[in-house]
Write a protein that holds these residues in place. Structure first.
Motif, PDB file in Angstrom:
ATOM      1  N   TYR A 245       4.477  10.274  -5.823  1.00 63.94           N
ATOM      2  CA  TYR A 245       5.907  10.888  -6.288  1.00 63.94           C
ATOM      3  C   TYR A 245       6.040  10.564  -7.500  1.00 63.94           C
ATOM      4  O   TYR A 245       6.205  11.375  -8.530  1.00 63.94           O
ATOM      5  N   GLY A 246       5.956   9.024  -7.812  1.00 62.40           N
ATOM      6  CA  GLY A 246       6.278   8.847  -9.208  1.00 62.40           C
ATOM      7  C   GLY A 246       5.434   9.441 -10.204  1.00 62.40           C
ATOM      8  O   GLY A 246       5.810   9.959 -11.553  1.00 62.40           O
ATOM      9  N   ASN A 247       4.065   9.402  -9.928  1.00 62.69           N
ATOM     10  CA  ASN A 247       3.066   9.994 -11.037  1.00 62.69           C
ATOM     11  C   ASN A 247       3.290  11.464 -11.244  1.00 62.69           C
ATOM     12  O   ASN A 247       2.981  12.015 -12.380  1.00 62.69           O
ATOM     13  N   PHE A 248       3.714  12.253 -10.149  1.00 65.53           N
ATOM     14  CA  PHE A 248       3.556  13.575 -10.262  1.00 65.53           C
ATOM     15  C   PHE A 248       4.924  13.823 -11.069  1.00 65.53           C
ATOM     16  O   PHE A 248       4.875  14.772 -12.045  1.00 65.53           O
TER      17      PHE A 248
ATOM     18  N   ASP B 225       0.816  -1.378   0.037  1.00 66.15           N
ATOM     19  CA  ASP B 225       0.124   0.043   0.063  1.00 66.15           C
ATOM     20  C   ASP B 225       0.739   1.303  -0.202  1.00 66.15           C
ATOM     21  O   ASP B 225       0.614   2.286  -0.640  1.00 66.15           O
ATOM     22  N   CYS B 226       1.891   1.374   0.822  1.00 70.58           N
ATOM     23  CA  CYS B 226       2.603   2.506   0.947  1.00 70.58           C
ATOM     24  C   CYS B 226       3.470   2.707  -0.707  1.00 70.58           C
ATOM     25  O   CYS B 226       3.480   3.708  -0.907  1.00 70.58           O
ATOM     26  N   ILE B 227       4.002   1.470  -0.942  1.00 71.74           N
ATOM     27  CA  ILE B 227       4.643   1.628  -2.322  1.00 71.74           C
ATOM     28  C   ILE B 227       3.821   2.363  -3.529  1.00 71.74           C
ATOM     29  O   ILE B 227       3.969   3.229  -4.107  1.00 71.74           O
ATOM     30  N   ASN B 228       2.504   1.586  -3.454  1.00 72.84           N
ATOM     31  CA  ASN B 228       1.635   2.083  -4.425  1.00 72.84           C
ATOM     32  C   ASN B 228       0.862   3.655  -4.008  1.00 72.84           C
ATOM     33  O   ASN B 228       0.966   4.548  -5.090  1.00 72.84           O
ATOM     34  N   SER B 229       0.733   3.924  -2.858  1.00 69.76           N
ATOM     35  CA  SER B 229       0.278   5.165  -2.541  1.00 69.76           C
ATOM     36  C   SER B 229       1.158   6.378  -2.605  1.00 69.76           C
ATOM     37  O   SER B 229       1.165   7.194  -3.204  1.00 69.76           O
ATOM     38  N   ASP B 230       2.147   6.093  -1.899  1.00 66.86           N
ATOM     39  CA  ASP B 230       3.186   7.364  -1.721  1.00 66.86           C
ATOM     40  C   ASP B 230       4.149   7.380  -2.886  1.00 66.86           C
ATOM     41  O   ASP B 230       4.501   8.404  -3.296  1.00 66.86           O
TER      42      ASP B 230
END
Length: 193
Positions: free
Chosen positions: A37-40, A27-32
């Motif tokens: 971060y990655g998507n931004f 969840d942490c990898i997917n969300s944060d």
């Protein structure tokens, strides 16, 4: 290694026991990391490529909504240093996550894709977003060094040029400097239903 480091620093207060699970890690990898971060980073760099030819745009003045998000980071530097000195790393990390939520909201709310007739404003939104990427990546460097360096390299910044002091400045990126494309930083973890 970076995602695991990030998760442990965020979820386990220094010197205390923590509740660690595979599900929370995913969840942490997917969300944060992937979504936030990655998507931004991906969205901003892709938009820059289409509209600014992978170059830092020229700007004149920031508007109030630009300064709100830029100042949130720069005005917090003393408390962030205090968090690090006092080993309050989960507080430090949560601040970064909140900044990234704000950054994504800023980009969505400013709708640069609707500003193609107002190039000056479009350029400023892109510039502010790139500055946020730079600032946040420097803040993340002690936590996820490999990924942070990968992001900072798009601005031709290597680890010798990383300066926490530069986070207080809003116009560090030089106009007309070429930037690099960025690959996917974190792959989302598909969950079994």
């Amino acid at each position: 290694l970076d995602p695991l480091r990030y998760y442990l620093i965020k979820e386990v207060s220094f010197g205390n026991d923590g509740n660690i699970s595979q599900e929370k890690l995913e969840d942490c990898i997917n969300s944060d990391l992937a979504n936030n971060y990655g998507n931004f980073c991906q969205r901003v760099i892709s938009f820059n490529e289409k509209n600014c030819q992978l170059s830092i745009p020229e700007i004149s003045d920031f508007e109030s909504e630009d300064l709100v998000i830029l100042n949130k980071i720069s005005n917090s530097m003393d408390s962030l240093r205090s968090n690090i000195d006092n080993q309050e790393l989960s507080i430090y990390t949560n601040f970064i996550v909140n900044c990234l939520f704000d950054a994504n909201k800023y980009f969505n709310d400013q709708e640069p894709w609707k500003k193609k007739s107002d190039i000056k404003r479009l350029n400023t939104i892109v510039y502010v977003s790139l500055e946020i990427i730079r600032k946040v990546s420097i803040l993340l460097y002690p936590i996820i060094p490999e990924t942070s360096l990968k992001v900072l390299k798009i601005f031709n910044l290597d680890k010798k040029k990383i300066s926490f002091q530069s986070i207080k400045e809003h116009k560090t990126l030089l106009a007309n400097t070429k930037i690099e494309k960025i690959s996917i930083l974190f792959k989302k973890i598909e969950k079994d239903d």
